[in-house]
Design an enzyme around this catalytic site. Structure first.
Site: not given
Ligand code: AQP
Length: 321
Positions: A112, A193, A196
Protein backbone atom coordinates in the site's frame (compact mmCIF):
# COMPACT_ATOMS: atom_id res chain seq x y z
CA UNK A 1 -17.43 -26.10 19.74
CA UNK A 2 -18.92 -22.62 19.77
CA UNK A 3 -16.32 -20.11 18.55
CA UNK A 4 -16.15 -16.37 19.05
CA UNK A 5 -15.81 -14.98 15.55
CA UNK A 6 -14.74 -11.49 14.53
CA UNK A 7 -14.09 -9.98 11.13
CA UNK A 8 -14.54 -6.72 9.28
CA UNK A 9 -14.38 -5.14 5.86
CA UNK A 10 -13.30 -1.61 4.98
CA UNK A 11 -15.94 0.78 3.64
CA UNK A 12 -13.79 1.96 0.78
CA UNK A 13 -15.82 1.21 -2.31
CA UNK A 14 -17.84 -1.59 -3.80
CA UNK A 15 -17.42 -5.19 -2.67
CA UNK A 16 -16.07 -7.56 -5.28
CA UNK A 17 -16.51 -11.31 -5.56
CA UNK A 18 -13.07 -11.75 -3.92
CA UNK A 19 -14.30 -10.00 -0.77
CA UNK A 20 -17.50 -12.02 -0.96
CA UNK A 21 -15.96 -15.46 -1.52
CA UNK A 22 -12.98 -14.83 0.75
CA UNK A 23 -14.99 -13.46 3.65
CA UNK A 24 -18.61 -12.26 3.51
CA UNK A 25 -20.12 -15.53 2.30
CA UNK A 26 -18.39 -17.28 5.18
CA UNK A 27 -19.73 -14.71 7.70
CA UNK A 28 -23.27 -15.69 6.70
CA UNK A 29 -22.57 -19.37 7.41
CA UNK A 30 -20.71 -18.74 10.67
CA UNK A 31 -23.48 -16.64 12.24
CA UNK A 32 -25.69 -19.76 12.27
CA UNK A 33 -23.74 -21.47 15.04
CA UNK A 34 -21.19 -19.15 16.59
CA UNK A 35 -21.03 -15.92 18.59
CA UNK A 36 -20.21 -13.47 15.81
CA UNK A 37 -19.08 -9.84 15.57
CA UNK A 38 -18.92 -8.32 12.08
CA UNK A 39 -17.86 -4.72 11.81
CA UNK A 40 -17.40 -1.94 9.31
CA UNK A 41 -13.70 -1.02 9.45
CA UNK A 42 -14.13 2.72 8.91
CA UNK A 43 -11.12 3.81 10.98
CA UNK A 44 -8.95 1.41 8.97
CA UNK A 45 -10.23 2.90 5.75
CA UNK A 46 -9.06 6.45 6.53
CA UNK A 47 -5.43 5.29 6.38
CA UNK A 48 -5.82 5.27 2.59
CA UNK A 49 -6.67 8.16 0.26
CA UNK A 50 -10.38 8.95 0.55
CA UNK A 51 -12.99 11.67 0.24
CA UNK A 52 -14.52 12.60 3.66
CA UNK A 53 -17.77 13.57 1.91
CA UNK A 54 -18.16 9.98 0.70
CA UNK A 55 -17.30 8.14 3.91
CA UNK A 56 -20.76 7.97 5.56
CA UNK A 57 -22.33 6.81 2.30
CA UNK A 58 -19.67 4.08 2.07
CA UNK A 59 -20.37 2.92 5.64
CA UNK A 60 -24.09 2.68 4.86
CA UNK A 61 -23.46 0.97 1.53
CA UNK A 62 -21.27 -1.72 3.10
CA UNK A 63 -23.79 -2.36 5.88
CA UNK A 64 -26.47 -2.80 3.20
CA UNK A 65 -24.14 -5.31 1.52
CA UNK A 66 -23.80 -7.21 4.81
CA UNK A 67 -27.56 -7.33 5.27
CA UNK A 68 -28.47 -8.14 1.67
CA UNK A 69 -25.88 -10.95 1.65
CA UNK A 70 -27.69 -12.51 4.61
CA UNK A 71 -26.15 -11.20 7.84
CA UNK A 72 -28.92 -11.09 10.41
CA UNK A 73 -28.62 -8.68 13.37
CA UNK A 74 -30.59 -11.19 15.46
CA UNK A 75 -27.83 -13.77 14.91
CA UNK A 76 -24.71 -11.60 14.98
CA UNK A 77 -23.52 -8.20 16.16
CA UNK A 78 -22.99 -5.69 13.34
CA UNK A 79 -21.32 -2.39 14.18
CA UNK A 80 -19.06 0.38 12.91
CA UNK A 81 -15.54 0.45 14.38
CA UNK A 82 -15.57 4.25 14.92
CA UNK A 83 -18.72 4.04 17.07
CA UNK A 84 -16.64 2.40 19.80
CA UNK A 85 -13.69 4.45 21.06
CA UNK A 86 -12.44 1.34 22.90
CA UNK A 87 -10.87 -0.06 19.68
CA UNK A 88 -8.50 2.86 19.18
CA UNK A 89 -7.73 2.96 22.90
CA UNK A 90 -6.74 -0.71 22.97
CA UNK A 91 -4.69 -0.18 19.80
CA UNK A 92 -2.62 2.46 21.65
CA UNK A 93 -1.98 0.03 24.51
CA UNK A 94 -0.96 -2.65 22.01
CA UNK A 95 1.35 -0.13 20.30
CA UNK A 96 3.32 -0.13 23.52
CA UNK A 97 4.00 -3.90 23.38
CA UNK A 98 4.56 -4.24 19.61
CA UNK A 99 8.12 -4.01 18.26
CA UNK A 100 8.38 -1.68 15.27
CA UNK A 101 10.43 -4.32 13.43
CA UNK A 102 7.37 -6.62 13.39
CA UNK A 103 5.30 -3.97 11.61
CA UNK A 104 8.09 -3.26 9.13
CA UNK A 105 7.72 -6.84 7.85
CA UNK A 106 4.06 -6.47 6.87
CA UNK A 107 3.73 -7.02 3.12
CA UNK A 108 0.38 -5.25 2.88
CA UNK A 109 1.96 -2.09 4.33
CA UNK A 110 4.78 -2.30 1.81
CA UNK A 111 2.29 -2.80 -1.08
CA UNK A 112 0.00 0.00 0.00
CA UNK A 113 2.88 2.38 0.76
CA UNK A 114 4.28 1.78 -2.72
CA UNK A 115 0.83 2.57 -4.19
CA UNK A 116 0.34 5.82 -2.24
CA UNK A 117 3.84 7.25 -1.96
CA UNK A 118 2.44 10.76 -1.40
CA UNK A 119 0.57 9.56 1.72
CA UNK A 120 2.59 7.00 3.70
CA UNK A 121 0.99 7.86 7.01
CA UNK A 122 1.41 6.36 10.47
CA UNK A 123 -2.11 4.83 10.29
CA UNK A 124 -1.15 2.77 7.25
CA UNK A 125 1.88 1.46 9.15
CA UNK A 126 -0.01 0.84 12.40
CA UNK A 127 -3.06 -0.73 10.72
CA UNK A 128 -2.26 -4.30 11.92
CA UNK A 129 -2.13 -3.12 15.56
CA UNK A 130 -5.62 -1.63 15.29
CA UNK A 131 -6.69 -4.89 13.66
CA UNK A 132 -5.25 -6.82 16.63
CA UNK A 133 -7.29 -4.58 18.95
CA UNK A 134 -10.47 -5.24 16.92
CA UNK A 135 -9.95 -8.99 17.23
CA UNK A 136 -8.65 -9.35 20.78
CA UNK A 137 -11.25 -6.92 22.19
CA UNK A 138 -13.89 -9.66 21.80
CA UNK A 139 -11.43 -12.45 22.72
CA UNK A 140 -12.17 -13.89 19.29
CA UNK A 141 -11.11 -17.50 18.81
CA UNK A 142 -11.38 -17.45 15.01
CA UNK A 143 -11.06 -14.80 12.29
CA UNK A 144 -12.56 -15.48 8.83
CA UNK A 145 -10.45 -13.63 6.22
CA UNK A 146 -8.85 -14.05 2.81
CA UNK A 147 -5.22 -15.22 2.48
CA UNK A 148 -3.96 -11.63 2.15
CA UNK A 149 -4.79 -11.10 5.84
CA UNK A 150 -2.89 -14.12 7.21
CA UNK A 151 0.19 -12.13 8.16
CA UNK A 152 -1.95 -9.66 10.13
CA UNK A 153 -3.74 -12.40 12.07
CA UNK A 154 -0.35 -13.98 12.87
CA UNK A 155 0.76 -10.60 14.22
CA UNK A 156 -2.41 -10.48 16.33
CA UNK A 157 -1.36 -13.80 17.91
CA UNK A 158 2.11 -12.39 18.59
CA UNK A 159 0.65 -9.25 20.18
CA UNK A 160 -1.57 -11.44 22.40
CA UNK A 161 1.56 -13.34 23.46
CA UNK A 162 3.58 -10.17 24.12
CA UNK A 163 0.75 -8.72 26.21
CA UNK A 164 0.12 -11.92 28.17
CA UNK A 165 3.82 -12.39 28.90
CA UNK A 166 4.22 -8.88 30.23
CA UNK A 167 0.91 -8.36 32.04
CA UNK A 168 -0.48 -11.83 32.76
CA UNK A 169 -2.79 -14.13 30.86
CA UNK A 170 -5.53 -12.02 29.26
CA UNK A 171 -5.97 -12.83 25.57
CA UNK A 172 -6.50 -16.06 23.66
CA UNK A 173 -4.71 -16.53 20.35
CA UNK A 174 -7.23 -16.61 17.48
CA UNK A 175 -6.95 -18.93 14.51
CA UNK A 176 -7.51 -17.92 10.89
CA UNK A 177 -10.47 -19.35 8.97
CA UNK A 178 -10.26 -19.60 5.20
CA UNK A 179 -12.90 -20.47 2.65
CA UNK A 180 -12.23 -22.74 -0.34
CA UNK A 181 -11.56 -19.54 -2.31
CA UNK A 182 -9.24 -17.49 -0.09
CA UNK A 183 -7.61 -15.71 -3.03
CA UNK A 184 -9.70 -14.77 -6.06
CA UNK A 185 -7.51 -13.36 -8.81
CA UNK A 186 -7.86 -10.18 -10.89
CA UNK A 187 -9.63 -10.56 -14.26
CA UNK A 188 -7.02 -8.55 -16.14
CA UNK A 189 -3.86 -9.41 -14.19
CA UNK A 190 -4.62 -12.90 -12.87
CA UNK A 191 -1.24 -13.21 -11.20
CA UNK A 192 -2.47 -10.57 -8.68
CA UNK A 193 -5.38 -10.87 -6.23
CA UNK A 194 -8.62 -9.22 -7.25
CA UNK A 195 -8.43 -5.73 -5.69
CA UNK A 196 -10.59 -2.71 -6.30
CA UNK A 197 -7.53 -0.47 -6.32
CA UNK A 198 -6.36 -2.24 -9.50
CA UNK A 199 -9.41 -0.77 -11.28
CA UNK A 200 -13.06 -1.59 -12.01
CA UNK A 201 -12.32 -3.92 -14.91
CA UNK A 202 -10.17 -6.13 -12.69
CA UNK A 203 -13.14 -6.91 -10.44
CA UNK A 204 -16.68 -8.18 -10.60
CA UNK A 205 -18.63 -6.24 -8.00
CA UNK A 206 -21.37 -8.15 -6.24
CA UNK A 207 -23.96 -5.57 -7.22
CA UNK A 208 -22.83 -5.32 -10.84
CA UNK A 209 -25.74 -5.59 -13.26
CA UNK A 210 -25.70 -8.62 -15.64
CA UNK A 211 -24.49 -6.56 -18.61
CA UNK A 212 -21.48 -5.24 -16.66
CA UNK A 213 -20.55 -8.78 -15.54
CA UNK A 214 -20.75 -10.02 -19.11
CA UNK A 215 -18.62 -7.25 -20.50
CA UNK A 216 -15.94 -7.53 -17.78
CA UNK A 217 -15.69 -11.31 -18.17
CA UNK A 218 -15.46 -10.99 -21.94
CA UNK A 219 -12.23 -9.01 -21.40
CA UNK A 220 -10.80 -11.39 -18.77
CA UNK A 221 -7.26 -12.57 -19.49
CA UNK A 222 -6.93 -16.36 -19.77
CA UNK A 223 -3.40 -16.74 -21.05
CA UNK A 224 -0.72 -14.73 -19.27
CA UNK A 225 2.02 -16.29 -21.35
CA UNK A 226 3.59 -17.92 -18.28
CA UNK A 227 2.43 -21.41 -19.23
CA UNK A 228 0.67 -21.74 -15.87
CA UNK A 229 -2.74 -20.61 -17.09
CA UNK A 230 -3.59 -18.78 -13.86
CA UNK A 231 -6.27 -16.72 -15.63
CA UNK A 232 -8.00 -19.78 -17.03
CA UNK A 233 -7.71 -21.54 -13.68
CA UNK A 234 -9.27 -18.54 -11.92
CA UNK A 235 -12.29 -18.72 -14.26
CA UNK A 236 -12.59 -22.48 -13.73
CA UNK A 237 -12.43 -21.95 -9.96
CA UNK A 238 -15.23 -19.40 -10.24
CA UNK A 239 -17.41 -21.63 -12.38
CA UNK A 240 -17.01 -24.34 -9.75
CA UNK A 241 -18.65 -22.02 -7.25
CA UNK A 242 -21.25 -20.22 -9.31
CA UNK A 243 -22.41 -22.93 -11.77
CA UNK A 244 -23.88 -26.44 -11.53
CA UNK A 245 -21.46 -29.30 -10.98
CA UNK A 246 -22.28 -30.75 -14.43
CA UNK A 247 -21.34 -27.49 -16.12
CA UNK A 248 -18.12 -27.24 -14.15
CA UNK A 249 -17.21 -30.85 -14.99
CA UNK A 250 -17.84 -30.23 -18.69
CA UNK A 251 -15.47 -27.26 -18.80
CA UNK A 252 -12.81 -29.13 -16.82
CA UNK A 253 -13.07 -32.04 -19.27
CA UNK A 254 -12.84 -29.63 -22.22
CA UNK A 255 -9.80 -28.03 -20.63
CA UNK A 256 -8.09 -31.41 -20.06
CA UNK A 257 -8.84 -32.39 -23.65
CA UNK A 258 -7.34 -29.09 -24.86
CA UNK A 259 -10.53 -27.83 -26.54
CA UNK A 260 -11.93 -25.41 -24.01
CA UNK A 261 -13.76 -22.52 -25.68
CA UNK A 262 -13.13 -19.50 -23.47
CA UNK A 263 -15.94 -17.45 -25.04
CA UNK A 264 -18.37 -20.21 -24.02
CA UNK A 265 -16.91 -20.46 -20.50
CA UNK A 266 -17.06 -16.68 -20.00
CA UNK A 267 -20.65 -16.39 -21.26
CA UNK A 268 -21.79 -19.23 -18.97
CA UNK A 269 -19.97 -17.76 -15.98
CA UNK A 270 -21.47 -14.30 -16.63
CA UNK A 271 -25.00 -15.75 -16.68
CA UNK A 272 -24.45 -17.78 -13.53
CA UNK A 273 -22.80 -14.99 -11.51
CA UNK A 274 -25.60 -12.58 -12.48
CA UNK A 275 -28.17 -15.17 -11.43
CA UNK A 276 -26.35 -15.97 -8.16
CA UNK A 277 -26.50 -12.33 -7.05
CA UNK A 278 -30.00 -11.52 -8.42
CA UNK A 279 -31.63 -11.92 -5.02
CA UNK A 280 -28.83 -9.95 -3.36
CA UNK A 281 -29.33 -7.02 -5.77
CA UNK A 282 -33.08 -7.03 -5.12
CA UNK A 283 -32.73 -7.16 -1.32
CA UNK A 284 -30.08 -4.44 -1.27
CA UNK A 285 -32.44 -2.02 -3.02
CA UNK A 286 -35.06 -2.66 -0.32
CA UNK A 287 -32.84 -1.78 2.68
CA UNK A 288 -33.24 1.84 3.77
CA UNK A 289 -30.64 4.12 5.33
CA UNK A 290 -32.78 4.31 8.46
CA UNK A 291 -32.76 0.50 8.82
CA UNK A 292 -28.97 0.61 8.60
CA UNK A 293 -28.57 3.40 11.15
CA UNK A 294 -30.73 1.54 13.69
CA UNK A 295 -28.82 -1.73 13.18
CA UNK A 296 -25.44 -0.01 13.60
CA UNK A 297 -26.60 1.82 16.70
CA UNK A 298 -27.99 -1.35 18.34
CA UNK A 299 -24.84 -3.24 17.30
CA UNK A 300 -22.58 -0.61 18.90
CA UNK A 301 -24.54 -0.87 22.17
CA UNK A 302 -24.13 -4.66 22.20
CA UNK A 303 -20.45 -4.62 21.22
CA UNK A 304 -19.70 -1.86 23.71
CA UNK A 305 -20.68 -4.06 26.66
CA UNK A 306 -17.96 -6.57 25.80
CA UNK A 307 -15.44 -3.90 24.79
CA UNK A 308 -15.86 -2.00 28.07
CA UNK A 309 -15.28 -5.18 30.07
CA UNK A 310 -12.11 -6.01 28.14
CA UNK A 311 -10.71 -2.50 28.48
CA UNK A 312 -11.42 -2.38 32.21
CA UNK A 313 -9.52 -5.63 32.62
CA UNK A 314 -6.63 -4.39 30.43
CA UNK A 315 -6.34 -1.01 32.17
CA UNK A 316 -6.10 -2.72 35.56
CA UNK A 317 -3.44 -5.10 34.30
CA UNK A 318 -1.26 -2.38 32.80
CA UNK A 319 -1.51 -0.21 35.93
CA UNK A 320 -3.70 2.55 34.56
CA UNK A 321 -6.64 3.26 36.93
N1 AQP B 1 -9.08 -11.24 -4.05
C1 AQP B 1 -9.50 -11.68 -2.87
N2 AQP B 1 -9.79 -12.99 -2.71
C2 AQP B 1 -10.25 -13.46 -1.51
N3 AQP B 1 -10.45 -12.67 -0.43
C3 AQP B 1 -10.18 -11.36 -0.56
N4 AQP B 1 -10.27 -10.32 0.30
C4 AQP B 1 -9.88 -9.18 -0.33
N5 AQP B 1 -9.53 -9.45 -1.59
C5 AQP B 1 -9.70 -10.80 -1.77
C6 AQP B 1 -10.76 -10.42 1.67
O1 AQP B 1 -11.87 -9.52 1.79
C7 AQP B 1 -11.95 -9.07 3.15
C8 AQP B 1 -12.13 -7.57 3.19
O2 AQP B 1 -10.93 -6.97 2.88
P1 AQP B 1 -10.59 -5.44 3.07
O3 AQP B 1 -11.67 -4.67 3.64
O4 AQP B 1 -9.26 -5.35 3.74
O5 AQP B 1 -10.46 -5.07 1.58
P2 AQP B 1 -9.20 -5.22 0.72
O6 AQP B 1 -8.48 -6.51 0.95
O7 AQP B 1 -8.38 -4.00 0.93
O8 AQP B 1 -9.92 -5.27 -0.66
P3 AQP B 1 -9.29 -4.78 -1.95
O9 AQP B 1 -10.26 -4.85 -3.05
O10 AQP B 1 -7.97 -5.47 -2.15
O11 AQP B 1 -9.06 -3.24 -1.63
P4 AQP B 1 -7.83 -2.36 -1.98
O12 AQP B 1 -7.57 -2.57 -3.42
O13 AQP B 1 -8.32 -0.97 -1.65
O14 AQP B 1 -6.70 -2.81 -1.11
C9 AQP B 1 -10.67 -9.56 3.84
O15 AQP B 1 -10.99 -10.71 4.60
C10 AQP B 1 -9.77 -9.92 2.70
O16 AQP B 1 -8.86 -10.94 3.06
Amino acid sequence: MKEIILSGIQPSGKLHIGNYLGSLRNFVELQKQHECYFFIADYHSISEDYDPKQKQAQVIELTRDYLAAGLDPKKCTIFAQSHLSQHTELAWIFNCVTPISYLERMTQYKDKASRQKHNINMGLFDYPVLQAADILMYKATAVPVGIDQDQHVELTRQIARFFNKRFGNTFTEPKTLHTDTPKVMSLLEPEKKMSKSLGDNHCIYIDDEPEAIKSKLAKAVTDTGDGKGVGAQNLLDLIKIFSDKKIHDKFVNDSNAGNLKYSELKAQLATDIAEYFADFRKKKKEISNNDVKKILSDGATKASKVATQTLDEVRKKIGIR
